[in-house]
Write an enzyme that holds these catalytic residues in place. Structure first.
Site, PDB file in Angstrom:
ATOM      1  CB  ALA A   2     -14.217   5.547   1.971  1.00  0.00           C
ATOM      2  CG  HIS A   3      -9.442   4.004   2.430  1.00  0.00           C
ATOM      3  ND1 HIS A   3      -8.391   3.920   1.543  1.00  0.00           N
ATOM      4  CD2 HIS A   3      -9.788   5.301   2.448  1.00  0.00           C
ATOM      5  CE1 HIS A   3      -8.119   5.118   1.059  1.00  0.00           C
ATOM      6  NE2 HIS A   3      -8.961   5.968   1.598  1.00  0.00           N
ATOM      7  CG  ASN A   4      -7.918   3.607   7.129  1.00  0.00           C
ATOM      8  OD1 ASN A   4      -7.430   3.596   5.998  1.00  0.00           O
ATOM      9  ND2 ASN A   4      -7.473   2.819   8.105  1.00  0.00           N
TER      10      ASN A   4
END
Length: 344
Positions: A236-238
């Site tokens: 997922a993001h980051n």
């Protein structure tokens, strides 16, 4: 291309015991080996089969000896096996140039030694390094950077602004840089949070088929150098993944979680968001991680706990039916009326 036993031993940093000039034409497991083949054995059982096979020579640890076969003795047969496989079965090479069906933006810079295969699309201001390969049907979005010797297998999609290090391999169907799953509640609707970060992939990373790596909401999603990611993984993001990490099939890592160096996540592990996982942590298959984990140690279960603790609980549960019977018998002896499970 055939090799002598001496040539292979030199490549593997091993020693020949037997005929150093034996010509080895192929590499095969013992059960399939033909005359002139090289095989390998990493334990006593495999070695016994290898000695009885038609193979001409055996790669084996230094503890083994034989009166039947030429041996190439090495410190670690498994490592030597990988090196020998690469020697006998080198990767396909691709001619430099751009296929006539590819679409390459005028502002893109493609190194003259790179290969751009059929039906690829290369966006504005993209930089593609020396000896990199886009095999077929690849999309590389605007402002992305691919370093030298990157290999994108067919139908890999690279969203804009992605940065890919040297010698990275990305297998078919993988998507790098798609939007992170970011929404906020606003008057009964899920309002999308723009995902304006990117993905940065370090050197010597290998990513399996049908992996999805989301771009950061703000700032990057980072895959550390030397990390190996199996098929069907969601990042997922980051998320930040430290170097040398192994991520096995069907793992899901939620947003902003940070993994240390040389972490191992076995198959179907799930990690909640905003966690910190220390260096050299091993998480066993099907575990659910819901809190931070310090450096080292093995974790298991849902929720994940130190593996010895989880194993004790599993053993205790196996004894539970017998314990219930023993309690019921004690209640009977004491004249107490046993309670039903519903009453308990």
């Amino acid at each position: 291309m055939p090799f002598t036993a001496a040539e292979i031993a030199k490549h593997l940093q091993g020693e020949v015991v037997g005929d150093a000039q034996a010509v080895l034409k192929g590499f095969a497991p013992a059960v399939q080996a033909q005359a002139g083949d090289l095989t390998f054995a990493e334990n006593e059982g495999f070695f016994a089969h290898a000695e009885q096979s038609a193979a001409a020579a055996i790669i084996a640890d230094k503890r083994f000896s034989s009166t039947k076969k030429t041996l190439i003795r090495v410190p670690d047969a498994r490592v030597a096996f990988a090196k020998a496989m690469a020697l006998f079965f080198p990767e396909r090479t691709y001619a430099a140039g751009i296929h006539p069906t590819a679409v390459v933006a005028a502002s893109a810079h493609v190194d003259p030694t790179a290969h751009i295969g059929p039906h690829c699309v290369v966006g504005e201001r993209v930089k593609i390094g020396a000896r990199s390969v886009l095999q077929a049907g690849n999309f590389v979005g605007d402002d992305s950077k691919l370093s030298e010797e990157v290999n994108l297998f067919p139908n890999v999609t690279v969203y804009p602004q992605t940065e890919i290090g040297a010698r990275v391999r990305i297998h078919a169907g993988t998507v790098v840089g798609s939007d992170g799953f970011g929404y906020v509640q606003d008057s009964g609707i899920h309002r999308k949070v723009p995902q304006i970060g990117n993905v940065i992939i370090g050197d010597d990373v290998e990513i399996g088929a049908n992996v999805t790596i989301d771009r950061g909401a703000l700032g990057p999603t980072v895959i550390g150098k030397g990390t190996k990611i199996d098929n069907l993984v969601q990042i997922a993001h980051n998320v930040e993944i430290g170097e040398g990490t192994l991520i096995i099939a069907q793992v899901g890592i939620s947003g902003s979680t940070k993994l240390g160096k040389y972490v191992i996540l076995a198959g179907q592990v799930g990690l909640a968001g905003h966690l910190k996982i220390g260096n050299q942590v091993i998480v066993a298959a099907k575990s659910g991680v819901m809190h931070d984990i310090p450096d080292g140690g093995k974790w298991l279960g849902i929720p994940a706990q130190p593996d010895k603790q989880t194993k004790r609980q599993m053993i205790a549960i196996q004894h539970l039916p017998d314990l219930i019977r023993r309690v019921a018998e004690l209640e009977r002896q004491l004249g107490a009326k046993p309670k039903s499970l519903e009453e308990k």
